[in-house]
Design a protein around this motif. Structure first.
Motif, PDB file in Angstrom:
ATOM      1  N   ILE A  13       0.835  -1.211   0.000  1.00 50.97           N
ATOM      2  CA  ILE A  13       0.000   0.000   0.000  1.00 50.97           C
ATOM      3  C   ILE A  13       0.865   1.255   0.000  1.00 50.97           C
ATOM      4  CG2 ILE A  13      -1.684   1.325   1.344  1.00 50.97           C
ATOM      5  CD1 ILE A  13      -2.736  -1.417   2.360  1.00 50.97           C
ATOM      6  N   ILE A  14       1.872   1.284   0.876  1.00 49.58           N
ATOM      7  CA  ILE A  14       2.698   2.489   0.995  1.00 49.58           C
ATOM      8  C   ILE A  14       3.510   2.729  -0.275  1.00 49.58           C
ATOM      9  CG2 ILE A  14       4.679   3.470   2.224  1.00 49.58           C
ATOM     10  CD1 ILE A  14       3.518   2.353   4.781  1.00 49.58           C
ATOM     11  N   LEU A  15       4.093   1.676  -0.834  1.00 48.13           N
ATOM     12  CA  LEU A  15       4.855   1.857  -2.077  1.00 48.13           C
ATOM     13  C   LEU A  15       3.934   2.281  -3.225  1.00 48.13           C
ATOM     14  CD1 LEU A  15       7.487  -1.032  -2.125  1.00 48.13           C
ATOM     15  CD2 LEU A  15       7.767   1.346  -1.446  1.00 48.13           C
ATOM     16  N   SER A  16       2.709   1.770  -3.250  1.00 47.00           N
ATOM     17  CA  SER A  16       1.754   2.168  -4.287  1.00 47.00           C
ATOM     18  C   SER A  16       1.400   3.647  -4.154  1.00 47.00           C
ATOM     19  CB  SER A  16       0.488   1.311  -4.203  1.00 47.00           C
ATOM     20  OG  SER A  16       0.773  -0.054  -4.441  1.00 47.00           O
ATOM     21  N   VAL A  17       1.198   4.095  -2.907  1.00 46.41           N
ATOM     22  CA  VAL A  17       0.894   5.511  -2.675  1.00 46.41           C
ATOM     23  C   VAL A  17       2.077   6.381  -3.086  1.00 46.41           C
ATOM     24  CG1 VAL A  17       0.444   7.246  -0.903  1.00 46.41           C
ATOM     25  CG2 VAL A  17      -0.819   5.095  -0.884  1.00 46.41           C
ATOM     26  N   GLN A  34       4.477  10.176  -6.768  1.00 48.24           N
ATOM     27  CA  GLN A  34       5.552  10.581  -7.678  1.00 48.24           C
ATOM     28  C   GLN A  34       5.037  10.756  -9.098  1.00 48.24           C
ATOM     29  OE1 GLN A  34       8.753   7.719  -7.844  1.00 48.24           O
ATOM     30  NE2 GLN A  34      10.228   9.227  -8.549  1.00 48.24           N
ATOM     31  N   ASP A  35       4.207   9.828  -9.549  1.00 47.97           N
ATOM     32  CA  ASP A  35       3.684   9.895 -10.910  1.00 47.97           C
ATOM     33  C   ASP A  35       2.720  11.068 -11.081  1.00 47.97           C
ATOM     34  OD1 ASP A  35       3.546   8.451 -13.532  1.00 47.97           O
ATOM     35  OD2 ASP A  35       1.417   8.405 -13.028  1.00 47.97           O
ATOM     36  N   GLU A  36       1.847  11.273 -10.079  1.00 47.28           N
ATOM     37  CA  GLU A  36       0.887  12.370 -10.152  1.00 47.28           C
ATOM     38  C   GLU A  36       1.588  13.719 -10.122  1.00 47.28           C
ATOM     39  OE1 GLU A  36      -2.975  14.071 -10.345  1.00 47.28           O
ATOM     40  OE2 GLU A  36      -2.262  12.010 -10.631  1.00 47.28           O
ATOM     41  N   LEU A  37       2.589  13.812  -9.264  1.00 43.63           N
ATOM     42  CA  LEU A  37       3.321  15.076  -9.162  1.00 43.63           C
ATOM     43  C   LEU A  37       4.094  15.378 -10.436  1.00 43.63           C
ATOM     44  CD1 LEU A  37       3.654  17.257  -7.062  1.00 43.63           C
ATOM     45  CD2 LEU A  37       5.711  16.113  -6.255  1.00 43.63           C
ATOM     46  N   ARG A  38       4.688  14.336 -11.000  1.00 45.67           N
ATOM     47  CA  ARG A  38       5.419  14.527 -12.261  1.00 45.67           C
ATOM     48  C   ARG A  38       4.465  14.969 -13.369  1.00 45.67           C
ATOM     49  NH1 ARG A  38       8.320   9.943 -12.477  1.00 45.67           N
ATOM     50  NH2 ARG A  38       6.570   8.773 -13.303  1.00 45.67           N
ATOM     51  N   SER A  59      -2.551   6.553  -6.037  1.00 49.95           N
ATOM     52  CA  SER A  59      -2.001   5.207  -5.897  1.00 49.95           C
ATOM     53  C   SER A  59      -1.677   4.654  -7.276  1.00 49.95           C
ATOM     54  CB  SER A  59      -2.996   4.296  -5.182  1.00 49.95           C
ATOM     55  OG  SER A  59      -2.495   2.962  -5.095  1.00 49.95           O
ATOM     56  N   LYS A  60      -0.512   4.046  -7.378  1.00 49.20           N
ATOM     57  CA  LYS A  60      -0.112   3.400  -8.623  1.00 49.20           C
ATOM     58  C   LYS A  60       0.548   2.074  -8.265  1.00 49.20           C
ATOM     59  CE  LYS A  60       2.631   3.952 -12.835  1.00 49.20           C
ATOM     60  NZ  LYS A  60       3.591   4.803 -13.576  1.00 49.20           N
ATOM     61  N   LEU A  61      -0.181   0.996  -8.495  1.00 50.10           N
ATOM     62  CA  LEU A  61       0.304  -0.337  -8.143  1.00 50.10           C
ATOM     63  C   LEU A  61       1.223  -0.858  -9.242  1.00 50.10           C
ATOM     64  CD1 LEU A  61       0.043  -2.691  -6.084  1.00 50.10           C
ATOM     65  CD2 LEU A  61      -1.770  -3.599  -7.544  1.00 50.10           C
ATOM     66  N   LEU A  62       2.470  -1.128  -8.866  1.00 54.12           N
ATOM     67  CA  LEU A  62       3.433  -1.708  -9.805  1.00 54.12           C
ATOM     68  C   LEU A  62       3.609  -3.176  -9.455  1.00 54.12           C
ATOM     69  CD1 LEU A  62       6.192   1.067  -9.945  1.00 54.12           C
ATOM     70  CD2 LEU A  62       4.307   0.689 -11.524  1.00 54.12           C
ATOM     71  N   TYR A  63       3.314  -4.040 -10.407  1.00 56.17           N
ATOM     72  CA  TYR A  63       3.392  -5.473 -10.126  1.00 56.17           C
ATOM     73  C   TYR A  63       4.834  -5.936  -9.932  1.00 56.17           C
ATOM     74  CZ  TYR A  63      -1.543  -5.538 -11.193  1.00 56.17           C
ATOM     75  OH  TYR A  63      -2.888  -5.298 -11.164  1.00 56.17           O
ATOM     76  N   SER A  64       5.789  -5.155 -10.402  1.00 54.96           N
ATOM     77  CA  SER A  64       7.190  -5.474 -10.107  1.00 54.96           C
ATOM     78  C   SER A  64       7.473  -5.309  -8.623  1.00 54.96           C
ATOM     79  CB  SER A  64       8.109  -4.568 -10.929  1.00 54.96           C
ATOM     80  OG  SER A  64       7.846  -3.194 -10.657  1.00 54.96           O
ATOM     81  N   ASP A  65       6.871  -4.272  -7.997  1.00 54.32           N
ATOM     82  CA  ASP A  65       7.015  -4.092  -6.547  1.00 54.32           C
ATOM     83  C   ASP A  65       6.361  -5.241  -5.792  1.00 54.32           C
ATOM     84  OD1 ASP A  65       8.385  -1.745  -6.879  1.00 54.32           O
ATOM     85  OD2 ASP A  65       6.678  -0.439  -6.481  1.00 54.32           O
ATOM     86  N   VAL A  66       5.165  -5.616  -6.222  1.00 53.42           N
ATOM     87  CA  VAL A  66       4.448  -6.712  -5.553  1.00 53.42           C
ATOM     88  C   VAL A  66       5.258  -8.002  -5.639  1.00 53.42           C
ATOM     89  CG1 VAL A  66       2.345  -8.112  -5.561  1.00 53.42           C
ATOM     90  CG2 VAL A  66       2.197  -5.658  -5.995  1.00 53.42           C
ATOM     91  N   SER A  67       5.818  -8.290  -6.807  1.00 47.25           N
ATOM     92  CA  SER A  67       6.614  -9.510  -6.985  1.00 47.25           C
ATOM     93  C   SER A  67       7.848  -9.496  -6.099  1.00 47.25           C
ATOM     94  CB  SER A  67       7.032  -9.648  -8.451  1.00 47.25           C
ATOM     95  OG  SER A  67       5.905  -9.691  -9.296  1.00 47.25           O
ATOM     96  N   ALA A  68       8.523  -8.336  -6.032  1.00 52.08           N
ATOM     97  CA  ALA A  68       9.732  -8.237  -5.202  1.00 52.08           C
ATOM     98  C   ALA A  68       9.396  -8.415  -3.726  1.00 52.08           C
ATOM     99  CB  ALA A  68      10.397  -6.883  -5.433  1.00 52.08           C
ATOM    100  N   ILE A  69       8.300  -7.799  -3.278  1.00 47.53           N
ATOM    101  CA  ILE A  69       7.896  -7.915  -1.867  1.00 47.53           C
ATOM    102  C   ILE A  69       7.549  -9.362  -1.532  1.00 47.53           C
ATOM    103  CG2 ILE A  69       6.133  -7.238  -0.188  1.00 47.53           C
ATOM    104  CD1 ILE A  69       5.961  -4.559  -1.744  1.00 47.53           C
ATOM    105  N   ALA A  70       6.771 -10.010  -2.396  1.00 50.15           N
ATOM    106  CA  ALA A  70       6.372 -11.395  -2.152  1.00 50.15           C
ATOM    107  C   ALA A  70       7.587 -12.320  -2.137  1.00 50.15           C
ATOM    108  CB  ALA A  70       5.381 -11.844  -3.218  1.00 50.15           C
ATOM    109  N   PHE A  71       8.515 -12.110  -3.065  1.00 48.55           N
ATOM    110  CA  PHE A  71       9.715 -12.959  -3.129  1.00 48.55           C
ATOM    111  C   PHE A  71      10.552 -12.823  -1.866  1.00 48.55           C
ATOM    112  CE2 PHE A  71      14.262 -13.274  -4.140  1.00 48.55           C
ATOM    113  CZ  PHE A  71      14.323 -14.596  -4.548  1.00 48.55           C
TER     114      PHE A  71
END
Length: 431
Positions: free
Chosen positions: A57-61, A66-70, A390-402
């Protein structure tokens, strides 16, 4: 190897599983004689699930922020800006033609920048003045879409109209149709001395970028009016450039700087340099938050150590019986590694599911909480944006799960080795 008939009471499905997996599954079931071990196992799962979901959740936020501000910054700023000495550029049309020889350049527009003070009957405020060409501005940004009242085409030459931010309009009590004065530092020389230059402008529109910095401190006017106001003749402050890929802007800027160096002195800067400190700070904060929250997952994962140590102590007689039936130490080792890994796997999957659901729906959850408790998490006059993106990156999810599953497996090594070294004679001596 499979369990002997005295122990094996599995269903038809379980007959196809190695006995290590079956026993590990039986040990992890929460209908055990020792309810305390079950409680510790459940606590470990819950801790891993909460840690994984919180990190997602925190990394997605932070990704969304970052994306919204950019996006909002580049809605006003440009990918690349080119100027010359004294922030003055002459013959910008020739420069623009040369810029468009680069295949990465998709648009360009001149601008005039300056600082001043906006004065109304209700007060005054420091502002950034920007002179733009309403015909060319759409080539480099989407300011037209941000104008809520009026339109950019109202900034006609010699009309001395302006469009200001919504927060500046609120603070100074300005509405469309009002007349306001703008003072700039450049002096006007009179017999009585030197005075700041001042001119009256007509308020033709109001824009809303969504960033307090711009909504409260930026004013748009026609580029020809700005040239007259700042006494720049036909010169401009610079040329703004849009590239086909904003992430390639630093590379394109470097190439343009090299190609323009033969024509004179030009200063080329891209959006990453103009806002480098801010985006570097956001990226650093993201890394730090990742490490801190990963420590929470590590603490929960290493609770598996205590769970397995107590399980090994509680199942000493079972281990001894398995060994007397011919189970090898390697099989006993696998049983407890699988047991601990299952705890980590279930906790990780639960956390990924919960974190993904919340991250994908945070735009609805946060307003509900704000309305329920009558609070505002992001005040617009303090933070750059007033909404929680919020922007969910599945690369982040995969890294966290691993990493979560890896920590869970590592936590099982010591108690599993201890279980595999259990002597049947010593274990059964006290039973």
């Amino acid at each position: 190897m499979y369990i002997p008939d005295k122990i094996n009471q599995m269903s038809l499905l379980n007959k196809y599983l190695p006995f290590e997996v079956w026993i590990a599954y039986r040990y992890i079931k929460f209908k055990q004689k020792n309810s305390f071990i079950s409680f510790i196992s459940m606590t470990s799962m819950l801790g891993i699930a909460l840690g994984v979901s919180a990190l997602i959740i925190i990394l997605s936020v932070m990704n969304g922020f970052q994306d919204e501000l950019r996006t909002r910054i580049l809605g006003v700023a440009s990918h690349i800006e080119i100027t010359s000495s004294n922030n003055t550029l002459t013959h910008w049309e020739d420069l623009a033609k040369k810029l468009h020889e680069s295949p990465e350049v998709v648009g360009s527009a001149p601008y005039v920048d300056g600082q001043g003070m906006l004065v109304s009957e209700f007060g005054s405020q420091g502002i950034m003045l920007r002179g733009i060409s309403s015909e060319l501005e759409g080539n480099v940004d989407n300011l037209e879409k941000k104008v809520k009242v009026g339109k950019l085409s109202d900034l006609k030459p010699n009309a001395f109209n302006l469009i200001l931010g919504i927060d500046a309009a609120k603070q100074l009590g300005i509405v469309v149709g009002d007349k306001v004065n703008i003072l700039i530092p450049q002096g006007s020389y009179t017999p009585a001395g030197t005075f700041p230059r001042m001119r009256q402008f007509n308020v033709a529109g109001i824009f809303e970028i969504g960033m307090y910095e711009y909504d409260s401190g930026m004013v748009l006017m026609n580029i020809e009016d700005a040239q007259k106001f700042f006494q720049m003749n036909d010169a401009v402050s610079g040329v703004r450039v849009k590239t086909d890929d904003l992430f390639l802007a630093p590379l394109v800027a470097k190439r343009l700087s090299e190609s323009l160096s033969e024509s004179g002195v030009f200063y080329v800067s891209d959006w990453t340099k103009k806002h480098a400190n801010f985006f570097a700070a956001v990226q650093m904060e993201k890394r730090v938050m990742f490490i801190i929250l990963m420590l929470i997952i590590a603490v929960a994962a290493f609770n598996i150590v205590s769970t397995l140590v107590m399980a090994v102590t509680d199942k000493r007689s079972d281990i001894a019986i398995l060994k007397t039936y011919g189970a090898k130490p390697k099989s006993i080792l696998y049983i407890f590694i699988i047991q601990g890994s299952l705890i980590g796997l279930i906790g990780t999957i639960s956390g990924v599911f919960l974190g993904t659901i919340v991250a994908l729906n945070i735009h609805s959850i946060v307003p509900f909480i704000e309305h329920l408790f009558n609070v505002q998490f992001l005040s617009k006059d303090i933070y750059y944006i007033s909404e929680v993106p919020s922007k969910l990156l599945y690369s982040d999810v995969s890294a966290i799960a691993f990493i979560s599953i890896l920590l869970s497996i590592v936590a099982t090594i010591y108690p599993s080795i201890k279980a595999s070294n259990t002597s049947p004679a010593e274990a059964l001596k006290h039973d």
